[in-house]
Motif scaffolding. Sequence first.
Motif, PDB file in Angstrom:
ATOM      1  N   ALA A 185      61.793  88.408  36.349  1.00 43.48           N
ATOM      2  CA  ALA A 185      61.271  87.158  35.904  1.00 43.48           C
ATOM      3  C   ALA A 185      60.033  87.566  35.132  1.00 43.48           C
ATOM      4  CB  ALA A 185      60.925  85.916  36.660  1.00 43.48           C
ATOM      5  N   LEU A 186      59.316  88.017  35.936  1.00 42.61           N
ATOM      6  CA  LEU A 186      57.534  88.833  35.395  1.00 42.61           C
ATOM      7  C   LEU A 186      57.905  89.738  34.121  1.00 42.61           C
ATOM      8  CD1 LEU A 186      55.766  89.388  38.751  1.00 42.61           C
ATOM      9  CD2 LEU A 186      55.536  87.464  37.304  1.00 42.61           C
ATOM     10  N   ARG A 187      58.908  90.517  33.926  1.00 50.07           N
ATOM     11  CA  ARG A 187      58.833  91.176  33.027  1.00 50.07           C
ATOM     12  C   ARG A 187      59.673  90.490  31.724  1.00 50.07           C
ATOM     13  NH1 ARG A 187      63.112  94.545  30.669  1.00 50.07           N
ATOM     14  NH2 ARG A 187      62.406  96.728  30.000  1.00 50.07           N
ATOM     15  N   ASN A 188      60.353  89.411  32.186  1.00 45.18           N
ATOM     16  CA  ASN A 188      60.850  88.611  31.193  1.00 45.18           C
ATOM     17  C   ASN A 188      59.692  87.750  30.245  1.00 45.18           C
ATOM     18  OD1 ASN A 188      63.453  89.385  31.638  1.00 45.18           O
ATOM     19  ND2 ASN A 188      63.996  87.643  32.687  1.00 45.18           N
ATOM     20  N   VAL A 189      58.804  87.336  31.316  1.00 46.23           N
ATOM     21  CA  VAL A 189      57.519  87.057  30.750  1.00 46.23           C
ATOM     22  C   VAL A 189      56.777  87.845  29.847  1.00 46.23           C
ATOM     23  CG1 VAL A 189      55.342  85.732  31.134  1.00 46.23           C
ATOM     24  CG2 VAL A 189      57.342  85.185  32.494  1.00 46.23           C
ATOM     25  N   LEU A 190      56.357  89.035  30.426  1.00 48.76           N
ATOM     26  CA  LEU A 190      55.769  90.236  29.265  1.00 48.76           C
ATOM     27  C   LEU A 190      56.669  90.228  28.237  1.00 48.76           C
ATOM     28  CD1 LEU A 190      54.652  92.806  31.957  1.00 48.76           C
ATOM     29  CD2 LEU A 190      53.558  90.894  30.841  1.00 48.76           C
ATOM     30  N   LEU A 191      57.903  90.257  28.076  1.00 51.04           N
ATOM     31  CA  LEU A 191      58.473  90.611  26.911  1.00 51.04           C
ATOM     32  C   LEU A 191      58.565  89.614  25.964  1.00 51.04           C
ATOM     33  CD1 LEU A 191      61.689  92.486  28.198  1.00 51.04           C
ATOM     34  CD2 LEU A 191      59.764  93.578  26.950  1.00 51.04           C
ATOM     35  N   ALA A 192      58.468  88.170  26.504  1.00 50.53           N
ATOM     36  CA  ALA A 192      58.569  87.109  25.524  1.00 50.53           C
ATOM     37  C   ALA A 192      57.095  87.079  24.972  1.00 50.53           C
ATOM     38  CB  ALA A 192      58.783  85.840  26.404  1.00 50.53           C
ATOM     39  N   GLY A 193      56.014  87.348  25.828  1.00 48.68           N
ATOM     40  CA  GLY A 193      54.732  87.560  25.195  1.00 48.68           C
ATOM     41  C   GLY A 193      54.500  88.412  24.089  1.00 48.68           C
ATOM     42  N   PHE A 194      55.153  89.652  24.146  1.00 47.13           N
ATOM     43  CA  PHE A 194      55.109  90.664  23.168  1.00 47.13           C
ATOM     44  C   PHE A 194      55.780  90.437  21.934  1.00 47.13           C
ATOM     45  CE2 PHE A 194      54.873  93.794  27.010  1.00 47.13           C
ATOM     46  CZ  PHE A 194      53.394  93.535  27.015  1.00 47.13           C
ATOM     47  N   ARG A 195      56.935  89.619  21.980  1.00 50.37           N
ATOM     48  CA  ARG A 195      57.481  88.978  21.051  1.00 50.37           C
ATOM     49  C   ARG A 195      56.638  88.137  20.031  1.00 50.37           C
ATOM     50  NH1 ARG A 195      62.226  89.859  24.237  1.00 50.37           N
ATOM     51  NH2 ARG A 195      61.836  87.779  25.183  1.00 50.37           N
ATOM     52  N   ASN A 196      56.203  87.368  20.765  1.00 47.68           N
ATOM     53  CA  ASN A 196      55.453  86.105  20.439  1.00 47.68           C
ATOM     54  C   ASN A 196      54.008  86.975  19.183  1.00 47.68           C
ATOM     55  OD1 ASN A 196      52.682  84.413  20.756  1.00 47.68           O
ATOM     56  ND2 ASN A 196      54.683  83.108  20.211  1.00 47.68           N
ATOM     57  N   THR A 197      53.482  87.758  20.165  1.00 45.84           N
ATOM     58  CA  THR A 197      52.345  88.386  19.494  1.00 45.84           C
ATOM     59  C   THR A 197      52.771  89.483  18.521  1.00 45.84           C
ATOM     60  OG1 THR A 197      51.430  88.837  21.885  1.00 45.84           O
ATOM     61  CG2 THR A 197      50.667  90.526  19.956  1.00 45.84           C
ATOM     62  N   ASP A 198      53.908  90.053  18.433  1.00 50.01           N
ATOM     63  CA  ASP A 198      54.368  90.544  17.239  1.00 50.01           C
ATOM     64  C   ASP A 198      54.576  89.764  16.206  1.00 50.01           C
ATOM     65  OD1 ASP A 198      54.333  93.132  18.382  1.00 50.01           O
ATOM     66  OD2 ASP A 198      56.211  93.308  18.872  1.00 50.01           O
ATOM     67  N   GLU A 199      55.246  88.425  16.255  1.00 51.41           N
ATOM     68  CA  GLU A 199      55.378  87.477  15.302  1.00 51.41           C
ATOM     69  C   GLU A 199      54.030  87.031  14.714  1.00 51.41           C
ATOM     70  OE1 GLU A 199      57.781  84.443  17.225  1.00 51.41           O
ATOM     71  OE2 GLU A 199      59.681  85.505  17.630  1.00 51.41           O
ATOM     72  N   ARG A 200      53.003  87.030  15.535  1.00 51.44           N
ATOM     73  CA  ARG A 200      51.906  86.506  14.939  1.00 51.44           C
ATOM     74  C   ARG A 200      51.194  87.476  14.137  1.00 51.44           C
ATOM     75  NH1 ARG A 200      49.663  81.921  17.258  1.00 51.44           N
ATOM     76  NH2 ARG A 200      47.636  82.600  16.769  1.00 51.44           N
ATOM     77  N   VAL A 201      51.389  88.747  14.335  1.00 52.83           N
ATOM     78  CA  VAL A 201      50.747  90.146  13.618  1.00 52.83           C
ATOM     79  C   VAL A 201      51.426  89.820  12.401  1.00 52.83           C
ATOM     80  CG1 VAL A 201      50.735  92.381  13.507  1.00 52.83           C
ATOM     81  CG2 VAL A 201      50.085  91.131  15.414  1.00 52.83           C
ATOM     82  N   ALA A 202      52.949  89.613  12.497  1.00 57.80           N
ATOM     83  CA  ALA A 202      53.754  89.834  11.008  1.00 57.80           C
ATOM     84  C   ALA A 202      53.355  88.676  10.374  1.00 57.80           C
ATOM     85  CB  ALA A 202      55.100  89.674  11.485  1.00 57.80           C
ATOM     86  N   ASN A 203      52.928  87.585  10.821  1.00 58.84           N
ATOM     87  CA  ASN A 203      52.403  86.410  10.068  1.00 58.84           C
ATOM     88  C   ASN A 203      50.974  86.245   9.604  1.00 58.84           C
ATOM     89  OD1 ASN A 203      55.158  85.269   9.954  1.00 58.84           O
ATOM     90  ND2 ASN A 203      54.744  84.226  11.854  1.00 58.84           N
ATOM     91  N   ASP A 204      50.384  87.370   9.982  1.00 61.47           N
ATOM     92  CA  ASP A 204      48.922  87.175   9.624  1.00 61.47           C
ATOM     93  C   ASP A 204      48.279  86.276  10.374  1.00 61.47           C
ATOM     94  OD1 ASP A 204      48.751  89.661   8.178  1.00 61.47           O
ATOM     95  OD2 ASP A 204      49.413  88.509   6.414  1.00 61.47           O
ATOM     96  N   GLU A 205      48.707  85.869  11.541  1.00 62.46           N
ATOM     97  CA  GLU A 205      47.864  85.171  12.377  1.00 62.46           C
ATOM     98  C   GLU A 205      47.013  85.723  13.298  1.00 62.46           C
ATOM     99  OE1 GLU A 205      51.092  82.665  14.282  1.00 62.46           O
ATOM    100  OE2 GLU A 205      51.598  81.754  12.551  1.00 62.46           O
ATOM    101  N   PRO A 206      45.824  85.098  13.883  1.00 64.87           N
ATOM    102  CA  PRO A 206      45.059  85.774  14.983  1.00 64.87           C
ATOM    103  C   PRO A 206      45.605  86.107  16.197  1.00 64.87           C
ATOM    104  CG  PRO A 206      44.273  83.134  14.786  1.00 64.87           C
ATOM    105  CD  PRO A 206      45.508  83.592  13.664  1.00 64.87           C
ATOM    106  N   VAL A 207      45.127  87.148  16.759  1.00 64.49           N
ATOM    107  CA  VAL A 207      45.561  87.563  18.140  1.00 64.49           C
ATOM    108  C   VAL A 207      44.429  87.920  18.926  1.00 64.49           C
ATOM    109  CG1 VAL A 207      48.035  88.555  17.436  1.00 64.49           C
ATOM    110  CG2 VAL A 207      46.078  89.922  17.176  1.00 64.49           C
ATOM    111  N   SER A 208      44.594  87.419  20.175  1.00 62.32           N
ATOM    112  CA  SER A 208      43.186  87.580  21.028  1.00 62.32           C
ATOM    113  C   SER A 208      43.420  88.684  22.302  1.00 62.32           C
ATOM    114  CB  SER A 208      43.135  86.527  21.842  1.00 62.32           C
ATOM    115  OG  SER A 208      42.231  86.639  22.912  1.00 62.32           O
TER     116      SER A 208
END
Length: 443
Positions: A273-296
Amino acid sequence: MPPDQDTANLAPEPSLRIIPRDQHCVSRKDISSSALRVLYRLRDAGFAGYLVGGAVRDLLVGGHPKDFDVATDATPEQVKQLFRNCRLIGRRFRLAHVVFGREIIEVATFRANTDDGSGDREVEGGRLVRDNVYGSIEEDAIRRDFTANALYYSIEDFSVRDYTGGYDDVANRLMRLIGDPETRYREDPVRMLRAVRLAAKLGFGIEAATAEPIGRLAPLIADSAPARLFEECLKLFLSGHAVESFLGLERHGLLPVLLPETAAALASNRSGALRNVLLAGFRNTDERVANDEPVSPAFLFALLLWPAYCRALYQLQSQGMHAVEAQRRAADRVTVHQLDTVALPRRFSLPMQEIWLLQSRFGSRQRKRMFKLLGHPRFRAAFDFLSLRLAGSDEHAADVAFWREAQLDPANVIAAQAEAAASRDEEADEEPRRRRRRRRRKP
């Protein structure tokens, strides 16, 4: 034999291959105008100057470089004399930064592979801690880390110059170290992280001999400067290829060195479960970068260290510690332990901890606490984090749905919640009034 001479003996002999303009896709229209200005001024002053490294590599694979670096036979002091908008930086590697508004063109002098005593080179335990010995372009090429980064674009004839076989490696989408891999990793252990990061960024594979020593030499990374590892983490996970970077760290045994407590928590979490959360977060981060949205960075490290926090929290609560105290202790413990490896600045570590500590407050429905939580400066980041946790379990699905609606119409949702609470209170008040009928006494 001194380490620098040993390195020289293991380095390959440079062999020049010139790829003419009609055989490659690098075009001046894709090169920063500021970089071209630097190249032309160096040429006009009688110096050699080439676009080099990542920019050439990225242009060859159809990418859009953000940084343009220049290599030259001019010394840093000579570069500074040519450009009023130049500053010299660095102790380990002396560099010239030519500043054009918000863009910086980094200009490096060709470096030699051996020290003849005329320059400034220092090696400690096989690790290169300072390298300011200048040489020829051929020597500079074999001093670079990967063949893909040792390509030079010339404005004289618009050709690409290859001294190490990098042109074919780029065509074959392969990361290959120049020279003996183990020696080069010992020279700078962060190269192991760079190999993974660049392979993830470019979609390249890592050549077998380059990959083989990584698992054995991974512990050397722990001796690197924590501030440098922090910057490397940002490059690994905030550049649009976080998922592949994470998988590469796992694959090559680097995760336990870079994030030791997270790696231990993932290994003990059998459900995944913890690894799934990490991967979901990484996918979300990659999408934000691709859309030129801020990442923290604060949100990134809240994600990276979440497994470690969960594990520490469980251990403290199992010892009988009160939940609120356990949460604070776990947050502090994980943060302090991670600082031994990665220098996480307080401006990021404090918001990271707030994101964790707010998670337990999403279950509250009391009117005063609800308004206070909605007004918290970290509410949005904490809510986004709560939403990511659904990738590991649907335990908090009701909380996510409630707070998503509360953000859209807080007054109505909170009023409805208060009405429901009042109704429950009324039912609780009526319960004692219900008495059994009194039995009549028999006459």
